[in-house]
Scaffold this motif. Structure first.
Motif, PDB file in Angstrom:
ATOM      1  N   LEU A   1      14.058  24.715 -16.738  1.00 25.37           N
ATOM      2  CA  LEU A   1      14.683  23.558 -17.363  1.00 25.37           C
ATOM      3  C   LEU A   1      14.190  22.338 -16.605  1.00 25.37           C
ATOM      4  N   ARG A   2      13.737  21.327 -17.328  1.00 29.32           N
ATOM      5  CA  ARG A   2      13.175  20.144 -16.693  1.00 29.32           C
ATOM      6  C   ARG A   2      13.948  18.903 -17.103  1.00 29.32           C
ATOM      7  N   GLY A   3      14.465  18.223 -16.109  1.00 27.25           N
ATOM      8  CA  GLY A   3      15.148  16.953 -16.354  1.00 27.25           C
ATOM      9  C   GLY A   3      16.590  17.111 -16.787  1.00 27.25           C
ATOM     10  N   HIS A   4      17.278  15.986 -16.771  1.00 28.07           N
ATOM     11  CA  HIS A   4      18.707  15.973 -17.068  1.00 28.07           C
ATOM     12  C   HIS A   4      19.024  16.483 -18.470  1.00 28.07           C
ATOM     13  N   VAL A   5      18.217  16.121 -19.453  1.00 24.14           N
ATOM     14  CA  VAL A   5      18.514  16.508 -20.837  1.00 24.14           C
ATOM     15  C   VAL A   5      18.518  18.026 -20.986  1.00 24.14           C
ATOM     16  N   GLU A   6      17.517  18.705 -20.440  1.00 21.18           N
ATOM     17  CA  GLU A   6      17.447  20.167 -20.569  1.00 21.18           C
ATOM     18  C   GLU A   6      18.531  20.864 -19.750  1.00 21.18           C
ATOM     19  N   ILE A   7      18.845  20.322 -18.584  1.00 23.41           N
ATOM     20  CA  ILE A   7      19.896  20.933 -17.759  1.00 23.41           C
ATOM     21  C   ILE A   7      21.255  20.764 -18.445  1.00 23.41           C
ATOM     22  N   GLU A   8      21.522  19.585 -18.994  1.00 25.91           N
ATOM     23  CA  GLU A   8      22.767  19.393 -19.740  1.00 25.91           C
ATOM     24  C   GLU A   8      22.830  20.314 -20.946  1.00 25.91           C
ATOM     25  N   ALA A   9      21.713  20.473 -21.644  1.00 28.33           N
ATOM     26  CA  ALA A   9      21.680  21.338 -22.829  1.00 28.33           C
ATOM     27  C   ALA A   9      22.011  22.781 -22.468  1.00 28.33           C
ATOM     28  N   MET A  10      21.586  23.232 -21.296  1.00 28.47           N
ATOM     29  CA  MET A  10      21.914  24.598 -20.857  1.00 28.47           C
ATOM     30  C   MET A  10      23.422  24.750 -20.718  1.00 28.47           C
ATOM     31  N   VAL A  11      24.082  23.774 -20.107  1.00 34.04           N
ATOM     32  CA  VAL A  11      25.532  23.848 -19.911  1.00 34.04           C
ATOM     33  C   VAL A  11      26.250  23.808 -21.261  1.00 34.04           C
ATOM     34  N   LEU A  12      25.730  23.042 -22.204  1.00 35.64           N
ATOM     35  CA  LEU A  12      26.356  22.894 -23.514  1.00 35.64           C
ATOM     36  C   LEU A  12      25.948  23.988 -24.504  1.00 35.64           C
ATOM     37  N   SER A  13      25.019  24.850 -24.094  1.00 36.03           N
ATOM     38  CA  SER A  13      24.512  25.878 -25.011  1.00 36.03           C
ATOM     39  C   SER A  13      25.600  26.870 -25.419  1.00 36.03           C
ATOM     40  N   LYS A  14      25.402  27.490 -26.563  1.00 33.67           N
ATOM     41  CA  LYS A  14      26.367  28.462 -27.078  1.00 33.67           C
ATOM     42  C   LYS A  14      26.592  29.617 -26.095  1.00 33.67           C
ATOM     43  N   PRO A  15      25.524  30.223 -25.520  1.00 32.59           N
ATOM     44  CA  PRO A  15      25.778  31.309 -24.562  1.00 32.59           C
ATOM     45  C   PRO A  15      26.604  30.858 -23.361  1.00 32.59           C
ATOM     46  N   HIS A  16      26.266  29.705 -22.795  1.00 26.71           N
ATOM     47  CA  HIS A  16      27.007  29.248 -21.621  1.00 26.71           C
ATOM     48  C   HIS A  16      28.449  28.904 -21.978  1.00 26.71           C
ATOM     49  N   GLN A  17      28.648  28.265 -23.108  1.00 22.56           N
ATOM     50  CA  GLN A  17      29.999  27.922 -23.535  1.00 22.56           C
ATOM     51  C   GLN A  17      30.835  29.180 -23.783  1.00 22.56           C
ATOM     52  N   SER A  18      30.195  30.251 -24.235  1.00 23.32           N
ATOM     53  CA  SER A  18      30.947  31.501 -24.436  1.00 23.32           C
ATOM     54  C   SER A  18      31.399  32.073 -23.096  1.00 23.32           C
ATOM     55  N   TYR A  19      30.589  31.911 -22.038  1.00 22.02           N
ATOM     56  CA  TYR A  19      31.018  32.328 -20.693  1.00 22.02           C
ATOM     57  C   TYR A  19      32.264  31.560 -20.277  1.00 22.02           C
ATOM     58  N   ILE A  20      32.212  30.249 -20.459  1.00 27.61           N
ATOM     59  CA  ILE A  20      33.315  29.387 -20.046  1.00 27.61           C
ATOM     60  C   ILE A  20      34.586  29.741 -20.813  1.00 27.61           C
ATOM     61  N   GLN A  21      34.445  29.893 -22.122  1.00 23.36           N
ATOM     62  CA  GLN A  21      35.631  30.145 -22.958  1.00 23.36           C
ATOM     63  C   GLN A  21      36.297  31.483 -22.625  1.00 23.36           C
ATOM     64  N   ALA A  22      35.498  32.481 -22.205  1.00 20.44           N
ATOM     65  CA  ALA A  22      36.057  33.786 -21.842  1.00 20.44           C
ATOM     66  C   ALA A  22      36.542  33.803 -20.394  1.00 20.44           C
ATOM     67  N   GLY A  23      35.954  32.939 -19.573  1.00 20.83           N
ATOM     68  CA  GLY A  23      36.272  32.882 -18.148  1.00 20.83           C
ATOM     69  C   GLY A  23      35.064  33.276 -17.316  1.00 20.83           C
ATOM     70  N   SER A  24      34.578  32.347 -16.537  1.00 21.47           N
ATOM     71  CA  SER A  24      33.399  32.621 -15.716  1.00 21.47           C
ATOM     72  C   SER A  24      33.528  31.967 -14.355  1.00 21.47           C
ATOM     73  N   GLY A  25      32.830  32.551 -13.395  1.00 20.45           N
ATOM     74  CA  GLY A  25      32.805  31.997 -12.051  1.00 20.45           C
ATOM     75  C   GLY A  25      31.404  32.104 -11.476  1.00 20.45           C
ATOM     76  N   HIS A  26      30.757  30.970 -11.265  1.00 21.88           N
ATOM     77  CA  HIS A  26      29.477  30.926 -10.569  1.00 21.88           C
ATOM     78  C   HIS A  26      29.811  30.755  -9.084  1.00 21.88           C
ATOM     79  N   LEU A  27      29.664  31.817  -8.329  1.00 24.33           N
ATOM     80  CA  LEU A  27      30.045  31.827  -6.921  1.00 24.33           C
ATOM     81  C   LEU A  27      28.794  31.741  -6.057  1.00 24.33           C
ATOM     82  N   ILE A  28      28.766  30.749  -5.183  1.00 24.41           N
ATOM     83  CA  ILE A  28      27.580  30.510  -4.357  1.00 24.41           C
ATOM     84  C   ILE A  28      27.949  30.701  -2.899  1.00 24.41           C
ATOM     85  N   GLY A  29      27.179  31.558  -2.230  1.00 22.27           N
ATOM     86  CA  GLY A  29      27.418  31.842  -0.823  1.00 22.27           C
ATOM     87  C   GLY A  29      27.002  30.681   0.054  1.00 22.27           C
TER      88      GLY A  29
END
Length: 162
Positions: A60-88
């Motif tokens: 993903l290159r640039g703000h537009v593509e990174i924002e689009a990933m967060v707004l994408s249908k697959p990512h939104q389905s993670y959020i709606q069901a419950g997701s946790g991106h855990l970073i060590g």
């Protein structure tokens, strides 16, 4: 130069290093809450305008593509069901106005049918940063699945070599 002046210069350099490390950790630790809450502008704003998020499925290159990933249908389905991106905790190396952080991350997804959670993936991460107008920004984040391929292990090994 007096001993006091030398000490003050050394202490100022150490404080700057600590502040830089803290700023970088704040960016990395903010990623999960931002992406899991769907705050697409906040996620994209962590990167430089031309920043790259290089994942196994593509770049993903640039703000537009990174924002689009967060707004994408697959990512939104993670959020709606419950997701946790855990970073060590990251291992951070700073060199002037650039830095590299290495860490693990995992994506945990809620399974609504069973009410359980599962680890969907674990990745090796290399975060590259630049100080831009006095603020640290991600220039490149490379994430590779820890699925036995050498590339993920190489990311981890490169991040902790002295």
């Amino acid at each position: 130069m007096t001993d006091t002046e030398t000490l003050l210069i050394a202490l100022a350099a150490r404080v700057q290093l600590l502040e830089d490390q803290l700023d970088l950790m704040r960016i990395i630790s903010a990623y999960g809450p931002a992406v899991d809450s769907g705050e697409s502008a906040a996620v994209a704003g962590m990167w430089t305008e031309d920043g790259v998020y290089d994942v196994d499925t593509g770049s993903l290159r640039g703000h537009v593509e990174i924002e689009a990933m967060v707004l994408s249908k697959p990512h939104q389905s993670y959020i709606q069901a419950g997701s946790g991106h855990l970073i060590g905790p990251p291992h951070i190396e700073i060199d002037g106005d650039t830095a590299v952080a290495t860490c693990h991350s995992q994506l945990v997804l809620h399974e609504p049918e069973t009410g359980t959670y599962r680890v969907a993936r674990i990745t090796a991460n290399r975060w590259e940063f630049a100080r831009v107008d006095g603020q640290w920004k991600v220039t490149v984040r490379t994430s590779r699945l820890l699925d036995g391929r050498a590339e993920a292990r190489e990311i981890l090994a490169a991040g902790v070599k002295n």
